[in-house]
Design a protein around this motif. Structure first.
Motif, short mmCIF file in Angstrom:
data_model
loop_
_atom_site.label_atom_id
_atom_site.label_comp_id
_atom_site.label_asym_id
_atom_site.label_seq_id
_atom_site.Cartn_x
_atom_site.Cartn_y
_atom_site.Cartn_z
N VAL A 70 144.06 -27.92 1.80
CA VAL A 70 145.11 -28.58 2.71
C VAL A 70 145.16 -30.03 2.28
O VAL A 70 146.28 -30.73 1.87
CB VAL A 70 145.26 -28.04 4.14
N PRO A 71 144.22 -31.06 2.65
CA PRO A 71 144.20 -32.20 2.25
C PRO A 71 144.28 -32.69 0.62
O PRO A 71 145.13 -33.49 0.56
CB PRO A 71 142.73 -32.65 2.74
N LYS A 72 143.73 -31.87 -0.22
CA LYS A 72 144.12 -31.87 -1.42
C LYS A 72 145.38 -31.62 -1.81
O LYS A 72 145.87 -32.46 -2.67
CB LYS A 72 143.15 -30.92 -2.27
N SER A 73 146.27 -31.01 -1.25
CA SER A 73 147.68 -30.54 -1.23
C SER A 73 148.57 -31.22 -0.51
O SER A 73 149.95 -30.66 -0.38
CB SER A 73 147.70 -29.17 -1.46
N LEU A 74 147.98 -32.11 0.33
CA LEU A 74 148.85 -32.67 1.52
C LEU A 74 150.31 -33.08 0.99
O LEU A 74 151.16 -32.71 2.00
CB LEU A 74 148.07 -33.78 2.05
N SER A 75 150.49 -33.83 0.07
CA SER A 75 151.88 -34.38 -0.11
C SER A 75 152.71 -33.42 -0.65
O SER A 75 153.94 -33.22 -0.11
CB SER A 75 151.86 -35.43 -1.20
#
Length: 156
Positions: A70-75
């Protein structure tokens, strides 16, 4: 040999254990909420959850996949979600954001999980952790998102 075998994360057919996945989502949502609110490192949060919780019957691999993904793909996830929301993302509560981002990640990156499972699990998380009517908001947003991200699966 022990009378207590190690609990399996999957069933005999090699499919994921739904209860273990449900618990993984539960902890991942809480960890993502903590990450957003406290700003602590993902590694520290992951270690804390693995130490402080009984992870015996949790699909820890799935928990880690969500927590790191999730944080890695946040944008990307937020860009997918924003058009599906009935209000601005800045008005979405931190609990709802954690649930929506987790679900968006599953819809986009875990196509092995049926979209209906993603939506149902997210609605259940929002009933448990969200505000009184947040499950309706979550359901509506994810239904719109699934129609865009999982169009092939929905048309079957």
């Amino acid at each position: 040999m022990s009378d207590n075998p190690i609990p399996r994360k999957d069933n005999m057919a090699g499919r994921p254990n739904p209860a273990a996945r449900r618990k993984a989502r539960h902890y991942a949502m809480q960890a993502l909420y903590q990450w957003e609110m406290a700003g602590a490192s993902l590694s520290a949060i992951e270690a804390e959850f693995l130490v402080d919780n009984d992870m015996t019957h949790v699909d820890t691999e799935y928990f880690r996949d969500i927590l790191r993904g999730v944080p890695k793909s946040l944008s990307e996830l937020d860009a997918m979600l924003i058009p599906c929301l009935s209000r601005g993302i800045e008005e979405v509560t931190p609990v709802e954001k954690a649930i929506l981002r987790l679900a968006a990640f599953e819809l986009a990156h875990r196509i092995d999980v049926p979209y209906r499972v993603v939506i149902n699990e997210s609605v259940e998380l929002s009933k448990k952790f969200g505000a009184t009517e947040s499950h309706k908001f979550i359901n509506g947003a994810l239904d719109k998102l699934a129609q865009q991200v999982r169009v092939v699966e929905i048309k079957k």
